[in-house]
Scaffold this motif. Structure first.
Motif, PDB file in Angstrom:
ATOM      1  N   ARG A   3      37.586  52.820  45.938  1.00 50.11           N
ATOM      2  CA  ARG A   3      38.658  51.955  45.433  1.00 50.11           C
ATOM      3  C   ARG A   3      38.446  51.677  43.945  1.00 50.11           C
ATOM      4  NH1 ARG A   3      39.845  46.940  49.321  1.00 50.11           N
ATOM      5  NH2 ARG A   3      41.700  46.964  47.979  1.00 50.11           N
ATOM      6  N   ASP A   4      39.544  51.754  43.196  1.00 50.64           N
ATOM      7  CA  ASP A   4      39.472  51.486  41.757  1.00 50.64           C
ATOM      8  C   ASP A   4      39.281  50.004  41.499  1.00 50.64           C
ATOM      9  OD1 ASP A   4      39.805  54.120  41.125  1.00 50.64           O
ATOM     10  OD2 ASP A   4      41.944  53.986  40.690  1.00 50.64           O
ATOM     11  N   ARG A   5      38.456  49.726  40.484  1.00 49.34           N
ATOM     12  CA  ARG A   5      38.222  48.334  40.079  1.00 49.34           C
ATOM     13  C   ARG A   5      38.413  48.245  38.567  1.00 49.34           C
ATOM     14  NH1 ARG A   5      33.327  45.547  38.402  1.00 49.34           N
ATOM     15  NH2 ARG A   5      33.502  43.295  38.773  1.00 49.34           N
ATOM     16  N   ILE A   6      39.100  47.217  38.117  1.00 51.57           N
ATOM     17  CA  ILE A   6      39.307  47.009  36.694  1.00 51.57           C
ATOM     18  C   ILE A   6      38.704  45.663  36.291  1.00 51.57           C
ATOM     19  CG2 ILE A   6      41.665  46.134  37.137  1.00 51.57           C
ATOM     20  CD1 ILE A   6      42.388  47.175  34.306  1.00 51.57           C
ATOM     21  N   LEU A   7      37.833  45.721  35.303  1.00 49.63           N
ATOM     22  CA  LEU A   7      37.205  44.525  34.754  1.00 49.63           C
ATOM     23  C   LEU A   7      37.626  44.405  33.295  1.00 49.63           C
ATOM     24  CD1 LEU A   7      35.079  42.192  34.627  1.00 49.63           C
ATOM     25  CD2 LEU A   7      33.398  43.950  34.001  1.00 49.63           C
ATOM     26  N   ILE A   8      38.086  43.234  32.926  1.00 50.13           N
ATOM     27  CA  ILE A   8      38.454  42.997  31.535  1.00 50.13           C
ATOM     28  C   ILE A   8      37.516  41.931  30.969  1.00 50.13           C
ATOM     29  CG2 ILE A   8      40.265  42.239  29.958  1.00 50.13           C
ATOM     30  CD1 ILE A   8      42.281  43.399  31.849  1.00 50.13           C
ATOM     31  N   LYS A   9      36.745  42.341  29.958  1.00 51.03           N
ATOM     32  CA  LYS A   9      35.879  41.400  29.260  1.00 51.03           C
ATOM     33  C   LYS A   9      36.654  40.810  28.091  1.00 51.03           C
ATOM     34  CE  LYS A   9      31.336  43.392  30.281  1.00 51.03           C
ATOM     35  NZ  LYS A   9      30.054  43.868  29.687  1.00 51.03           N
ATOM     36  N   VAL A  10      36.656  39.511  27.999  1.00 52.62           N
ATOM     37  CA  VAL A  10      37.436  38.805  26.987  1.00 52.62           C
ATOM     38  C   VAL A  10      36.539  37.837  26.241  1.00 52.62           C
ATOM     39  CG1 VAL A  10      39.389  37.253  26.601  1.00 52.62           C
ATOM     40  CG2 VAL A  10      39.501  38.942  28.426  1.00 52.62           C
ATOM     41  N   GLU A  11      36.596  37.854  24.924  1.00 55.62           N
ATOM     42  CA  GLU A  11      35.857  36.853  24.150  1.00 55.62           C
ATOM     43  C   GLU A  11      36.618  35.530  24.152  1.00 55.62           C
ATOM     44  OE1 GLU A  11      33.364  39.483  20.866  1.00 55.62           O
ATOM     45  OE2 GLU A  11      34.971  38.158  20.192  1.00 55.62           O
ATOM     46  N   LYS A  12      35.856  34.454  24.151  1.00 56.08           N
ATOM     47  CA  LYS A  12      36.477  33.127  24.081  1.00 56.08           C
ATOM     48  C   LYS A  12      36.357  32.558  22.678  1.00 56.08           C
ATOM     49  CE  LYS A  12      32.462  30.255  25.387  1.00 56.08           C
ATOM     50  NZ  LYS A  12      32.528  29.293  24.255  1.00 56.08           N
ATOM     51  N   GLN A  13      37.316  31.740  22.322  1.00 57.50           N
ATOM     52  CA  GLN A  13      37.210  31.017  21.066  1.00 57.50           C
ATOM     53  C   GLN A  13      36.130  29.947  21.208  1.00 57.50           C
ATOM     54  OE1 GLN A  13      41.124  29.539  20.158  1.00 57.50           O
ATOM     55  NE2 GLN A  13      42.007  31.584  19.954  1.00 57.50           N
ATOM     56  N   GLU A  14      35.479  29.640  20.102  1.00 60.42           N
ATOM     57  CA  GLU A  14      34.370  28.684  20.141  1.00 60.42           C
ATOM     58  C   GLU A  14      34.857  27.313  20.614  1.00 60.42           C
ATOM     59  OE1 GLU A  14      32.439  28.727  16.385  1.00 60.42           O
ATOM     60  OE2 GLU A  14      31.908  30.854  16.500  1.00 60.42           O
ATOM     61  N   GLY A  15      34.059  26.729  21.517  1.00 59.94           N
ATOM     62  CA  GLY A  15      34.378  25.392  22.017  1.00 59.94           C
ATOM     63  C   GLY A  15      35.339  25.364  23.181  1.00 59.94           C
ATOM     64  N   CYS A  16      35.766  26.533  23.674  1.00 55.57           N
ATOM     65  CA  CYS A  16      36.726  26.581  24.778  1.00 55.57           C
ATOM     66  C   CYS A  16      36.014  26.830  26.106  1.00 55.57           C
ATOM     67  CB  CYS A  16      37.769  27.665  24.525  1.00 55.57           C
ATOM     68  SG  CYS A  16      38.829  27.310  23.103  1.00 55.57           S
ATOM     69  N   GLU A  17      36.633  26.377  27.169  1.00 57.38           N
ATOM     70  CA  GLU A  17      36.036  26.422  28.497  1.00 57.38           C
ATOM     71  C   GLU A  17      36.231  27.809  29.141  1.00 57.38           C
ATOM     72  OE1 GLU A  17      34.229  26.071  31.837  1.00 57.38           O
ATOM     73  OE2 GLU A  17      34.127  24.460  30.341  1.00 57.38           O
ATOM     74  N   PRO A  18      35.127  28.536  29.448  1.00 60.52           N
ATOM     75  CA  PRO A  18      35.254  29.900  29.990  1.00 60.52           C
ATOM     76  C   PRO A  18      36.033  29.986  31.290  1.00 60.52           C
ATOM     77  CG  PRO A  18      33.001  29.451  29.304  1.00 60.52           C
ATOM     78  CD  PRO A  18      33.730  28.155  29.227  1.00 60.52           C
ATOM     79  N   LEU A  19      35.783  29.060  32.225  1.00 64.79           N
ATOM     80  CA  LEU A  19      36.420  29.136  33.533  1.00 64.79           C
ATOM     81  C   LEU A  19      37.937  28.996  33.413  1.00 64.79           C
ATOM     82  CD1 LEU A  19      36.098  29.430  36.546  1.00 64.79           C
ATOM     83  CD2 LEU A  19      35.779  26.934  36.710  1.00 64.79           C
ATOM     84  N   LYS A  20      38.375  28.120  32.548  1.00 57.83           N
ATOM     85  CA  LYS A  20      39.810  27.921  32.346  1.00 57.83           C
ATOM     86  C   LYS A  20      40.455  29.179  31.761  1.00 57.83           C
ATOM     87  CE  LYS A  20      43.119  24.813  30.127  1.00 57.83           C
ATOM     88  NZ  LYS A  20      43.301  23.637  29.208  1.00 57.83           N
ATOM     89  N   ILE A  21      39.764  29.789  30.794  1.00 56.03           N
ATOM     90  CA  ILE A  21      40.274  31.025  30.181  1.00 56.03           C
ATOM     91  C   ILE A  21      40.343  32.130  31.224  1.00 56.03           C
ATOM     92  CG2 ILE A  21      39.815  32.821  28.450  1.00 56.03           C
ATOM     93  CD1 ILE A  21      38.363  30.614  26.826  1.00 56.03           C
TER      94      ILE A  21
END
Length: 426
Positions: free
Chosen positions: A367-385
């Motif tokens: 099965r195909d899996r797609i992962l997208i790595k995203v940088e967060k802006q400083e001071g922002c909450e990772p889980l929310k993003i």
């Protein structure tokens, strides 16, 4: 009672444009049939005589020119002028096979410089500006193309070339550079380094002319905000002169292209059929005035559309959308076609997400899996993003994927072009 015309409500007259271009097209086809053994053979093989090509619609029966054919013509199989008329060559990188070598006549060099000068002019650059040219020189078209445009305009060229970022910043400060030209990846790196060194107020930068790769609105805003400048998206291909065949204007709502030298068609990438203005598809370019290596219906693989409306900047030149992506960059996963440019749009609307990302494709248990790595802006909450980004990808693109939020600056930066898609499927 006088009426004020709103240019945004006036449709561009493509019928009139195509009629004017048809005269140039007829001359161009006659010329290449006579002067280019490659095109004479290609048209003969297709059973097409030059006199059968009278209108833009007639191009529908003309076979495309492909990058594979240009590679097969290595080194100078597509040259259409005698040797003594060639004054320069440029070349593609050749990273996926034999490079494409492009010969230029004096007239080609002059036309390219004029188009580049137009680009700088549309970006509000004048002969009082100092332009730092950071793209590469040599066989690559970018550095020398930008420099030629700067000099044609009468501005000061600072030909630093790529890399050596400390030296770039030193030159920017000491020479009070007002404009820089770069790839988007290097533009981002320069902005981050200027911010890190805290030297923004020591610089005189006011504009950035950025191209060579697709870049999204979020990266654009970040570069502009960090440096306090205005940026312009410039478009081009090595095979079609180089950079400078299109650029956005002060409205930043599409790219003006130089229709007196270039004929743009949009086709369905699957069927090859011409699409009307306003429909999205693959850009196909015919060089109307190029001498050294003219191209007839060259498939760029870039996805865009012809803009229907006049631009309120008043330019007489037509427009295309900013390039969404490339047909050969398209990812097919879980039955959905995805372009990297769609991820740019998702990041734009995801609060707290920065501009940099990677798309990683794997296959687990068939099965195909797609992962997208995203940088967060400083001071922002990772889980929310992570949650918002996943939701936006599902609603905007139509697939469910994994999202990993990483610290700002943790994804690699490049002095050339950034690699964003990693297909690790067997």
């Amino acid at each position: 009672m006088s009426t004020v015309l709103n240019l945004e409500e006036i449709y561009f007259n493509y019928d009139q444009l195509f009629e004017a271009q048809a005269k140039q097209l007829r001359k161009m086809v006659q010329r290449i049939y006579k002067c280019s053994p490659f095109y004479r053979h290609k048209l003969d093989e297709a059973g097409i005589k030059p006199e059968q090509i009278q209108t833009i619609q007639d191009l529908n029966k003309v076979p495309f020119t492909t990058k594979a054919e240009l590679r097969m013509g290595y080194p100078l199989g597509l040259q259409a002028v005698p040797e003594e008329q060639v004054v320069r060559i440029h070349s593609s990188s050749g990273t996926t096979g034999k490079p494409i070598i492009v010969p230029y006549t004096v007239e080609d060099v002059n036309t390219w410089a004029e188009m580049m000068a137009r680009c700088f002019s549309y970006a509000g650059v004048s002969n009082r500006d100092r332009v730092q040219v950071t793209p590469g020189y040599g066989l690559w078209t970018a550095g020398i193309g930008f420099q030629a445009g700067v000099e044609k305009l009468g501005a000061m060229a600072i030909p630093t070339g790529p890399g050596n970022t400390e030296k770039q910043l030193e030159m920017m400060e000491d020479l009070q550079t007002t404009v820089f030209a770069s790839t988007s990846s290097y533009g981002l790196l320069l902005a981050e380094e200027i911010n890190k060194h805290g030297i923004k107020n020591k610089l005189a930068l006011r504009k950035g002319i950025i191209g060579s790769e697709r870049w999204g609105d979020k990266m654009r805003k970040y570069i502009e905000d960090i440096l306090g400048i205005e940026t312009y998206d410039i478009y081009g291909l090595t095979e079609i002169y180089g950079p400078g065949i299109a650029i956005d204007c002060k409205n930043h709502d599409g790219l003006h292209y130089w229709s007196d030298h270039l004929l743009f068609e949009i086709i369905d990438p699957a069927t090859g059929e011409q699409l009307p203005p306003g429909q999205q598809g693959e850009l196909v370019i015919t060089t109307l005035t190029k001498e050294g290596m003219p191209l007839l219906r060259y498939r760029t693989h870039d996805i865009t559309r012809l803009r229907l409306k006049y631009c309120s900047c008043g330019s007489p030149f037509p427009m295309i959308d900013r390039v969404l992506g490339r047909t050969d960059d398209m990812i097919k996963i879980k039955g959905v076609n995805i372009y990297p440019g769609q991820i740019d749009h998702v990041l734009k609307i995801t609060e707290g997400a920065a501009s940099e990302y990677q798309i990683i494709l794997t296959r687990v248990n068939g099965r195909d899996r797609i992962l997208i790595k995203v940088e967060k802006q400083e001071g922002c909450e990772p889980l929310k993003i992570q949650e918002e980004c996943s939701k936006n990808i599902k609603s905007r693109i139509g697939i469910k994927c994994d999202v990993e939020v990483v610290d700002y600056g943790s994804l690699p930066r490049s002095e050339k072009k950034s690699k964003r898609v990693f297909d690790l499927r067997e």
